[in-house]
Design a protein around this motif. Sequence first.
Motif, PDB file in Angstrom:
ATOM      1  N   HIS A  40       0.824  -1.199   0.000  1.00  0.00           N
ATOM      2  CA  HIS A  40       0.000   0.000   0.000  1.00  0.00           C
ATOM      3  C   HIS A  40       0.864   1.258   0.000  1.00  0.00           C
ATOM      4  CE1 HIS A  40      -3.516   2.516   0.903  1.00  0.00           C
ATOM      5  NE2 HIS A  40      -2.731   3.158   1.741  1.00  0.00           N
ATOM      6  N   LEU A  41       1.906   1.266   0.821  1.00  0.00           N
ATOM      7  CA  LEU A  41       2.794   2.427   0.871  1.00  0.00           C
ATOM      8  C   LEU A  41       3.486   2.648  -0.467  1.00  0.00           C
ATOM      9  CD1 LEU A  41       4.386   1.933   4.405  1.00  0.00           C
ATOM     10  CD2 LEU A  41       2.890   3.805   3.696  1.00  0.00           C
ATOM     11  N   ARG A  42       3.929   1.583  -1.100  1.00  0.00           N
ATOM     12  CA  ARG A  42       4.597   1.704  -2.391  1.00  0.00           C
ATOM     13  C   ARG A  42       3.644   2.240  -3.448  1.00  0.00           C
ATOM     14  NH1 ARG A  42       6.433  -3.063  -2.641  1.00  0.00           N
ATOM     15  NH2 ARG A  42       4.763  -3.985  -3.897  1.00  0.00           N
ATOM     16  N   LYS A  43       2.410   1.748  -3.437  1.00  0.00           N
ATOM     17  CA  LYS A  43       1.424   2.209  -4.415  1.00  0.00           C
ATOM     18  C   LYS A  43       1.075   3.673  -4.186  1.00  0.00           C
ATOM     19  CE  LYS A  43      -2.760   0.867  -3.832  1.00  0.00           C
ATOM     20  NZ  LYS A  43      -3.963   0.005  -3.703  1.00  0.00           N
ATOM     21  N   ASN A  44       1.040   4.088  -2.923  1.00  0.00           N
ATOM     22  CA  ASN A  44       0.677   5.465  -2.592  1.00  0.00           C
ATOM     23  C   ASN A  44       1.677   6.477  -3.120  1.00  0.00           C
ATOM     24  OD1 ASN A  44      -1.810   5.419  -1.440  1.00  0.00           O
ATOM     25  ND2 ASN A  44      -1.146   6.039   0.598  1.00  0.00           N
ATOM     26  N   THR A  45       2.943   6.072  -3.262  1.00  0.00           N
ATOM     27  CA  THR A  45       3.966   6.997  -3.740  1.00  0.00           C
ATOM     28  C   THR A  45       3.706   7.408  -5.178  1.00  0.00           C
ATOM     29  OG1 THR A  45       5.412   5.160  -4.432  1.00  0.00           O
ATOM     30  CG2 THR A  45       5.703   6.026  -2.193  1.00  0.00           C
ATOM     31  N   PHE A  46       2.904   6.646  -5.916  1.00  0.00           N
ATOM     32  CA  PHE A  46       2.624   6.957  -7.313  1.00  0.00           C
ATOM     33  C   PHE A  46       1.230   7.554  -7.506  1.00  0.00           C
ATOM     34  CE2 PHE A  46       5.590   3.323  -7.313  1.00  0.00           C
ATOM     35  CZ  PHE A  46       6.641   3.888  -8.009  1.00  0.00           C
ATOM     36  N   THR A  47       0.532   7.839  -6.410  1.00  0.00           N
ATOM     37  CA  THR A  47      -0.826   8.379  -6.501  1.00  0.00           C
ATOM     38  C   THR A  47      -0.832   9.860  -6.159  1.00  0.00           C
ATOM     39  OG1 THR A  47      -1.730   6.221  -5.837  1.00  0.00           O
ATOM     40  CG2 THR A  47      -3.197   8.127  -5.715  1.00  0.00           C
ATOM     41  N   ASP A  48      -1.331  10.682  -7.066  1.00  0.00           N
ATOM     42  CA  ASP A  48      -1.431  12.124  -6.838  1.00  0.00           C
ATOM     43  C   ASP A  48      -2.865  12.440  -6.427  1.00  0.00           C
ATOM     44  OD1 ASP A  48      -1.450  14.864  -6.840  1.00  0.00           O
ATOM     45  OD2 ASP A  48      -0.177  15.058  -8.620  1.00  0.00           O
ATOM     46  N   VAL A 413       6.626   2.906  13.384  1.00  0.00           N
ATOM     47  CA  VAL A 413       7.762   3.813  13.177  1.00  0.00           C
ATOM     48  C   VAL A 413       8.242   3.785  11.733  1.00  0.00           C
ATOM     49  CG1 VAL A 413      10.183   4.224  13.764  1.00  0.00           C
ATOM     50  CG2 VAL A 413       8.509   3.803  15.581  1.00  0.00           C
ATOM     51  N   ILE A 414       8.324   2.597  11.129  1.00  0.00           N
ATOM     52  CA  ILE A 414       8.879   2.505   9.773  1.00  0.00           C
ATOM     53  C   ILE A 414       7.834   2.775   8.687  1.00  0.00           C
ATOM     54  CG2 ILE A 414      10.634   0.860  10.512  1.00  0.00           C
ATOM     55  CD1 ILE A 414       9.012  -1.349   9.140  1.00  0.00           C
ATOM     56  N   THR A 415       6.575   2.977   9.097  1.00  0.00           N
ATOM     57  CA  THR A 415       5.542   3.271   8.097  1.00  0.00           C
ATOM     58  C   THR A 415       5.045   4.707   8.250  1.00  0.00           C
ATOM     59  OG1 THR A 415       3.867   2.248   9.554  1.00  0.00           O
ATOM     60  CG2 THR A 415       4.819   0.867   7.813  1.00  0.00           C
ATOM     61  N   TYR A 416       4.150   4.939   9.181  1.00  0.00           N
ATOM     62  CA  TYR A 416       3.515   6.259   9.270  1.00  0.00           C
ATOM     63  C   TYR A 416       4.150   7.171  10.309  1.00  0.00           C
ATOM     64  CZ  TYR A 416       0.239   3.985   6.246  1.00  0.00           C
ATOM     65  OH  TYR A 416      -0.299   3.299   5.187  1.00  0.00           O
TER      66      TYR A 416
END
Length: 475
Positions: A40-48, A413-416
């Motif tokens: 989910h975090l990886r996908k979010n980096t490409f979502t504007d 800590v390593i996510t949000y």
Amino acid sequence: MSWQTFIVDFFTYGILLYSVALLSSYVFIALYSVGITRDHLRKNTFTDYRILASSDQLPGLSILAPAYNEGNTIIENVRSLLSIHYNNVELVVINDGSKDDCLQKLIEGYNLYKTDHFVNEQLSTKKVRGVYRSHNPVYNKLIVVDKENGGKADALNVGINIASKDYIVCIDVDCILEQDALLKMALPFMEHPGKRVIASGGVVRIVNDCVVKNGKILKINLPESFIPRMQTLEYIRAFLLGRMAWSRMNGLLLISGAFGAFDKEIVIKCGGYNHKTVGEDMELVVRMRRYMEERKEPYKVTYIPDPLCWTEAPNSFQILGRQRNRWTRGTIETLWFHRKMFFNPKYGFLGLVSYPYWFFFEFLAPIIEFVGFIALFFFAIFGLIDWVVFLSLFAFILSFGLLYSMFAIFIEVITYNQYNRTRDIFKLILTAIAEPFIFHPFVVWSAIKGNIDLVQKKNSWGEMTRQGFAKPKTS
């Protein structure tokens, strides 16, 4: 073998086997949740989300916000909900027969007038006394409904009857949503071709001691008070680990009543919220899943690991006890209503895994633990305990609980990393150490009281007194 030895061995090995199964499931759930959170975090980096916010292609959302005696904060709460970044949305505030000046403040604060709005009574509810809109075009997305008091489930059903959009978002009116919360919540309904997403939830966090102004969080703080801080740790474990893993397996049975989105068509076909249970949020999700399973239609219930919603947690043991008592009764009622699914292969993963897990490890866990405490007390009196073995197992359980909480804190800590000060992480670790001796026994006892109250047919909701949000300090 004497009867005393038989009883001791029965309890010892029975609880040991149960504990091994429970702890093993925790390990699996914790590890299994990591993958979906990472993806989910990886996908979010490409979502504007800035582009999405103004798009006309987003699904229509109707926010349903029941309000009862919220006069002190209703203006600010509604202002916060109206400021959410989303184009195709309407806000339906349902005044559930408040005894204070909640409705009057809404009328005055938003320049409301009574309309002849048609109410499509697809769901049976208490009488609607009036529907209001604003003279001010700035508030054209706001609809206020005044109705006779019938409880939260009844108020939400009125909101469903009023809602004009395809999807409903049910929230507590005093919750604070992140500005992009609806954008992130809407995405799952568009991302799963071939499978109908019938419900989606998001992570709920504790707002106690955060700085809030005009319905927006200016600064995130870890709660200073012990009880809300315990719940902060509990929520991190439950949402980041537990519910994300169940979402990945498509076996989730619960979406928080504080913030969840649903396919309105399926909700109506299932009969809406059930006002005969205090756990209406869980019961609706289970009923919707059961509806789809019985019709062999492909579907999915999703969860988003982003912190989307902030809510005020109980700050006293009295209020916390009422909440956990209600949660227990709601869980038992839901399991009882849908007992047909228990180990029923007709319901696939839902009947063979999800339902049994909730039965054995959510419903039975506090009962088994409480019985274990009672048995330990009597075994100690009669000198039937091998203290070396007992203390070794006790130390193992405490160590496992601490490591599990530490893992949850690490994932946070390593996510949000919402609590990014070193002292906050240190406080969370200290909280994890203290939890088994203070917070956990109280939660177990509250669950036992919930079982007792259910047997005695005590169906009260329990008053949830709130203190309000922290304001910015002025010099």
